[in-house]
Design a protein around this motif. Structure first.
Motif, short mmCIF file in Angstrom:
data_model
loop_
_atom_site.label_atom_id
_atom_site.label_comp_id
_atom_site.label_asym_id
_atom_site.label_seq_id
_atom_site.Cartn_x
_atom_site.Cartn_y
_atom_site.Cartn_z
N GLU A 53 3.30 1.76 -10.58
CA GLU A 53 1.76 0.80 -10.13
C GLU A 53 0.80 2.08 -9.36
O GLU A 53 -0.34 1.98 -10.20
N VAL A 54 1.09 3.39 -9.44
CA VAL A 54 0.17 4.58 -8.74
C VAL A 54 -0.88 4.34 -9.60
O VAL A 54 -1.80 5.33 -9.74
N LYS A 55 0.26 4.90 -10.92
CA LYS A 55 -0.74 5.95 -12.22
C LYS A 55 -1.37 4.68 -12.70
O LYS A 55 -2.45 5.14 -13.36
N TYR A 56 -0.74 3.41 -12.86
CA TYR A 56 -1.44 2.47 -13.50
C TYR A 56 -3.19 2.61 -12.68
O TYR A 56 -4.09 2.25 -12.62
N LEU A 57 -3.00 2.50 -11.56
CA LEU A 57 -3.81 2.51 -10.16
C LEU A 57 -5.13 3.41 -10.70
O LEU A 57 -6.40 3.15 -11.01
N LYS A 58 -4.63 4.60 -10.82
CA LYS A 58 -5.13 6.08 -11.21
C LYS A 58 -5.93 5.84 -12.23
O LYS A 58 -7.32 5.98 -12.77
N TYR A 59 -5.61 5.25 -12.89
CA TYR A 59 -5.92 5.05 -14.50
C TYR A 59 -7.15 4.41 -14.34
O TYR A 59 -8.47 4.82 -15.00
N CYS A 60 -6.94 3.11 -13.68
CA CYS A 60 -8.40 2.35 -13.90
C CYS A 60 -9.11 3.01 -13.25
O CYS A 60 -10.54 2.59 -13.36
N GLU A 61 -9.14 3.60 -11.82
CA GLU A 61 -9.87 4.21 -11.35
C GLU A 61 -10.66 4.84 -12.06
O GLU A 61 -11.98 5.26 -12.27
N GLN A 62 -10.51 5.62 -12.51
CA GLN A 62 -10.78 7.27 -14.00
C GLN A 62 -11.30 6.18 -14.46
O GLN A 62 -13.07 6.71 -15.12
N TRP A 92 1.41 -1.14 0.15
CA TRP A 92 0.02 -0.35 0.22
C TRP A 92 0.82 1.50 0.40
O TRP A 92 1.55 1.01 0.28
N LYS A 93 0.36 2.39 -0.27
CA LYS A 93 0.91 3.85 -0.55
C LYS A 93 0.16 4.23 0.29
O LYS A 93 -0.99 4.74 -0.14
N GLU A 94 0.44 5.41 1.65
CA GLU A 94 -0.05 5.95 2.49
C GLU A 94 -0.44 7.56 1.03
O GLU A 94 -0.35 7.73 -0.52
N GLU A 95 -1.92 7.88 1.17
CA GLU A 95 -2.67 9.16 0.34
C GLU A 95 -3.04 8.55 -0.47
O GLU A 95 -3.60 9.14 -1.70
N VAL A 96 -3.14 7.06 -0.69
CA VAL A 96 -3.07 6.65 -2.94
C VAL A 96 -4.93 5.69 -2.45
O VAL A 96 -4.10 5.22 -1.33
N THR A 97 -6.06 5.97 -1.97
CA THR A 97 -7.12 5.82 -1.70
C THR A 97 -8.24 5.11 -2.64
O THR A 97 -8.85 4.41 -2.57
N TYR A 98 -7.35 4.86 -3.77
CA TYR A 98 -7.47 3.92 -4.88
C TYR A 98 -7.98 2.68 -4.66
O TYR A 98 -8.24 1.34 -4.29
N ASN A 139 20.95 0.99 -8.37
CA ASN A 139 20.18 2.10 -8.37
C ASN A 139 19.15 1.22 -8.10
O ASN A 139 17.61 1.83 -8.88
N GLU A 140 19.03 -0.14 -7.49
CA GLU A 140 17.98 -0.20 -7.09
C GLU A 140 16.71 0.13 -6.26
O GLU A 140 15.24 -0.07 -6.31
N HIS A 141 17.10 1.19 -5.30
CA HIS A 141 16.07 2.63 -4.46
C HIS A 141 15.62 2.91 -5.94
O HIS A 141 13.91 2.33 -5.81
N ASP A 142 15.92 3.56 -7.11
CA ASP A 142 15.44 3.85 -7.72
C ASP A 142 14.29 3.47 -9.23
O ASP A 142 13.64 3.87 -9.09
N SER A 143 14.60 1.99 -9.03
CA SER A 143 14.04 1.35 -10.67
C SER A 143 12.98 1.03 -9.04
O SER A 143 11.65 0.79 -10.05
N ILE A 144 13.07 1.02 -7.65
CA ILE A 144 11.90 0.51 -6.95
C ILE A 144 10.46 1.61 -6.95
O ILE A 144 10.26 1.24 -7.06
N LEU A 145 11.72 2.48 -6.49
CA LEU A 145 10.42 3.61 -6.35
C LEU A 145 9.94 4.02 -7.87
O LEU A 145 8.83 4.64 -7.31
N ASP A 146 10.66 3.71 -9.38
CA ASP A 146 10.25 4.41 -10.31
C ASP A 146 9.00 3.07 -10.53
O ASP A 146 7.63 3.24 -10.96
N TYR A 147 8.71 1.87 -10.22
CA TYR A 147 7.91 0.29 -9.92
C TYR A 147 6.66 1.39 -9.53
O TYR A 147 6.07 0.90 -9.52
N PHE A 148 6.69 1.27 -8.14
CA PHE A 148 6.11 1.83 -7.20
C PHE A 148 4.89 2.70 -7.48
O PHE A 148 3.67 3.28 -7.66
N GLU A 149 5.75 4.08 -8.36
CA GLU A 149 4.95 5.33 -9.20
C GLU A 149 4.58 4.89 -10.44
O GLU A 149 3.20 5.31 -10.70
#
Length: 807
Positions: free
Chosen positions: A772-781, A657-663, A760-770
């Motif tokens: 997923e958040v964009k994809y989740l918002k797109y599906c919600e829309q 989960w990601k905080e402040e992401v209510t989808y 660059n594992e930290h940046d790669s995982i952060l990009d992956y989470f971002e």
């Protein structure tokens, strides 16, 4: 028909008609003395074709067809040795042995004697002839000898060693060198380049992509042998006239026109892909440093078990000591449900409940015991003062221990001698012996009427940034000394507890209060929390209620944000000071995740209001509930690398989960074959976490490599995994403590492939989470647009239906 006794002999019954056909009539063609009869194989096959199953050879039809020879041997069995009047020999070797039996020993002896006589006669007749010398004839062997011989093909080097005459016979002085002063006790004689010898480079392949325009430059080179050298140069520059000629020339224009398209494509490729990326280096980092996939990701390092204290119990919580290396605390409880525990409360008192402190250097016996009034479900060390330990009992009580008097013993538990030399505290001398570990009693306990009604399932220490001083003024607590913690329980409540600083209550107490403190302090325990008495109550209580329904949420795990102010609840604080200390409660950020018994994830923001100088929690309307898990949530943990990323585990699934992401969850797994019982993030790699299952396996997940299935799983125990806790040793070793339902604690060493972070594992995982958040918002829309379209369609149909009725 199978052979009897010998695999090559098959008994036969030959009737009189068959004997007449093949001329093997008894006492006429064959007799007991002459019992052999040769029959052609072709005649037998024709008889089988003609008479079929009534043929006497039909039972051994396959044997006859597979016989390699052309003639068959049939023998009369006059004595019925094999049970019938005839038998067939089914191999050529046995046939030859019967027709030509081997010679007897007497016949062989006669032949040997005849040969000896003939040899003697030959020797007597032939006279002796001396050998005649013959010339040597070459057959090519000298060439082989010459090829195999070793010859010197390299010119030998001659060395001449000289020495000054006066040094002959001179005294020699030797010096001593301590090997321990050198690193690793090893002195290396490093090689160096000989300046008198060099190899000239005849050819060198160099590729250049671009050369920047440089006017002046300098360099520093490490020389094996320093040498004074200097150089001076200046760049070649064109005059203004030459520049104009070159820029206006047709050749330059044609060249630029010809390479324009290729250069544009190359620049686009540079924007798409990094041309300086080292693929070989990335490939090497992708694999483990040992050169491939390791055979074992988790190597067994140590195991701990004690038959006296956690016997017939399951391990409920495991915590590494924050400051003392190699010390781990373990709590155990009975394998009973809460109702069974209440019914057997009298029997449970017969077995002592304790928290055991183990040391990796001494797996034989525990180093310290913490006495508990009831079985401990969970406990945690204070982050800044690990001597203070808060624990939650199965009956809902909250317990405090102070082990400051025993920290020296825990730090000196490397050998048995060290353990025995540690001086025991005065209050515990009567309990200790050379073999028994010291027993520490609790220094504070909450009253049952002010505690939880069900087992305490989770404890979280809070970091405080502001506190009230004695004058009533707010001051910043830069040391961030946690004196508050929160507890949750399935009784649908979250309690905030405050441990007042003893320095704030140094004023003299009344006689009655002094007697209560003396009565409350357990005998043999430290006097750290003597200012806490039987009136110790939770500071704030939050009830988790479902909106619009009387039903409540039974919380099992909780994650809170960091509180930003500190408030006091001691009764000895004046009303004025209390009112001033509660002013800052309005600024407290109380966003949190809660995991429930039903597998629900609750994300909410609770507002705190002050009424009559008392904090009152008010539930806001934007509470979010997510149903991803089907069973009780057993793990809810923040990522050590991303403070807004939370891992939840329960049932047969896990979710991120990601905080402040209510989808909803940004990542959730499919149902696994077994139930997930525990889990933890890796302390060194952002994309790695470990999950324990009820079949004793530990799943290792690496989000960089696989997101749909675990990277590897390894069996640890025969029973279910109950708790997982990672730890990093000062020697850069990475360990994973895994407990099971049988009461055994396994300490495993994590391999280098799972402990060393990739590039660059930290940046790669952060990009992956971002992503997923964009994809989740797109599906919600998309879902929202579809629902709006459906609502509009229904409204139109309703209006049309109303219009028809009016007509």
């Amino acid at each position: 028909m199978a052979s009897i006794g010998h695999p090559e002999i098959f008994p036969l019954v030959l009737t009189t008609q068959t004997q007449a056909i093949f001329n093997c009539r008894v006492d006429e063609d064959v007799t007991e003395e002459n019992c052999f009869k040769i029959i052609k194989k072709e005649d037998v096959i024709q008889d089988l074709k003609r008479r079929a199953k009534i043929s006497d050879f039909y039972p051994i039809k396959n044997v006859i067809l597979e016989y390699p020879g052309e003639e068959l041997l049939v023998v009369l069995d006059a004595n019925f040795q094999y049970g019938q009047n005839f038998y067939l020999v089914a191999s050529e070797e046995a046939k030859e042995n019967l027709l030509k039996p081997p010679e007897t020993a007497e016949e062989k002896q006669e032949e040997i004697e005849e040969e000896v006589e003939n040899t003697v006669e030959a020797l007597e007749i032939q006279p002796y002839r001396p050998p005649v010398q013959k010339p040597w004839v070459s057959l090519g062997s000298e060439k082989e000898v010459e090829e195999e011989s070793v010859k010197d093909t390299v010119t030998k080097i001659k060395y001449m060693i000289s020495r000054v005459r006066r040094k002959f016979g001179a005294p020699i002085t030797f010096t001593d060198s301590n090997a321990s002063d050198v690193k690793d006790s090893y002195v290396e004689c490093t090689s160096y380049q000989d300046k008198t010898f060099s190899i000239k480079m005849l050819e060198k392949d160099v590729g250049v992509q671009m050369v920047p325009k440089v006017k002046e430059s300098s360099t520093q080179t490490k020389w094996t042998y320093p040498k004074n050298a200097a150089t001076q140069y200046f760049p070649r520059e064109l005059s203004d006239e030459e520049k104009e000629d070159y820029l206006s020339s047709e050749k330059l224009k044609e060249f630029l026109t010809s390479v324009h398209l290729r250069m544009e494509i190359a620049l686009q490729q540079n924007e798409i892909m990094n041309p300086f990326f080292d693929d070989w280096k990335a490939l090497a980092e992708d694999e483990s440093s040992s050169g491939g996939k390791p055979d074992v990701y988790l190597q067994a390092y140590q195991s701990f078990t004690d038959l006296r204290y956690p016997k017939d119990r399951t391990i409920s919580c495991v915590c590494w000591h924050p400051n003392i290396d190699g010390v781990i605390a373990v709590s155990a409880r009975q394998r009973l449900s809460y109702e069974e525990h209440i019914n057997l409360s009298d029997k449970s008192l017969l077995q002592q409940s304790t928290i055991l402190f183990w040391s990796v250097s001494d797996p034989i016996q525990p180093q310290l015991l913490l006495e508990c009034p009831e079985d401990i479900y969970c406990f945690q060390f204070s982050p800044s003062n690990p001597s203070i330990i808060a624990g939650g009992c199965i009956n809902g009580q909250v317990i405090l221990w102070d082990i400051s008097e025993h920290e020296d013993k825990l730090q000196n538990t490397k050998t048995d001698a060290d353990v025995n030399d540690v001086t025991a505290p005065p209050a515990m001398e009567d309990q200790q012996s050379s073999t028994e570990p010291p027993l520490v009693k609790h220094c504070a306990a909450s009253p049952i009427e002010h505690a939880h009604k069900k087992p305490v399932t989770d404890i979280i220490w809070l970091l405080n940034y502001f506190e009230d001083n004695q004058t009533g003024a707010d001051s910043e607590n830069r040391a961030e000394m946690p004196m508050q913690f929160a507890t949750c329980s399935p009784d649908c409540s979250i309690l905030f507890w405050d441990i007042p600083d003893p320095k704030l209550s140094e004023q003299p107490l009344s006689k009655k209060e002094t007697e209560m403190n003396m009565f409350y302090k357990p005998r043999g325990g430290p006097d750290t929390s003597k200012h806490l008495d039987l009136s110790w109550k939770p500071l704030i209580k939050i009830n988790l209620c479902k909106s619009g329904i009387t039903q409540e949420y039974g919380s099992t795990r909780i994650i809170l944000r960091v509180l930003h102010c500190n408030f006091k609840s001691s009764e000895r604080v004046s009303a004025r000071e209390r009112s001033r200390s509660l002013k800052g409660i309005k600024d407290i950020s109380t966003d949190f995740f809660v995991g429930t018994e039903d597998g629900e994830i609750i994300y909410s923001d609770w507002k705190i209001e002050i009424e009559n100088d008392l904090p009152i929690p008010v539930n806001q309307k934007h509470t979010q509930k997510y149903t991803v898990h089907t069973e009780t949530i057993n793990t809810l943990q923040r990522s050590p690398f991303f403070k807004d990323i939370v891992l939840s585990i329960g049932g047969r699934k896990f979710a991120i989960w990601k905080e402040e992401v209510t989808y909803g969850a940004i990542l959730q797994s499919s149902c696994s074959s077994g139930r997930y019982t525990a889990g933890r993030w890796s302390l060194t790699r952002p994309g790695v976490f470990f999950i324990g299952r009820d079949d004793g396996n530990v799943d290792i997940w690496d989000l960089l490599k696989k997101t749909h299935e675990p990277l590897y799983f390894q069996n640890i125990s025969k029973s279910k995994i109950t708790f997982i806790s990672p730890w990093i040793a000062p020697s850069k070793q990475h360990f994973l403590a895994v407990s099971d339902d049988l009461g055994v604690l396994h300490v495993l060493e994590i391999c280098q492939a799972l402990s060393d972070p990739l590039m660059n594992e930290h940046d790669s995982i952060l990009d992956y989470f971002e992503r997923e958040v964009k994809y989740l918002k797109y599906c919600e829309q998309e879902i929202q647009e579809y629902q709006d379209l459906q609502a509009k369609t229904e409204k139109k149909s309703i209006w049309k239906h109303k219009g028809r009725k009016q007509v």
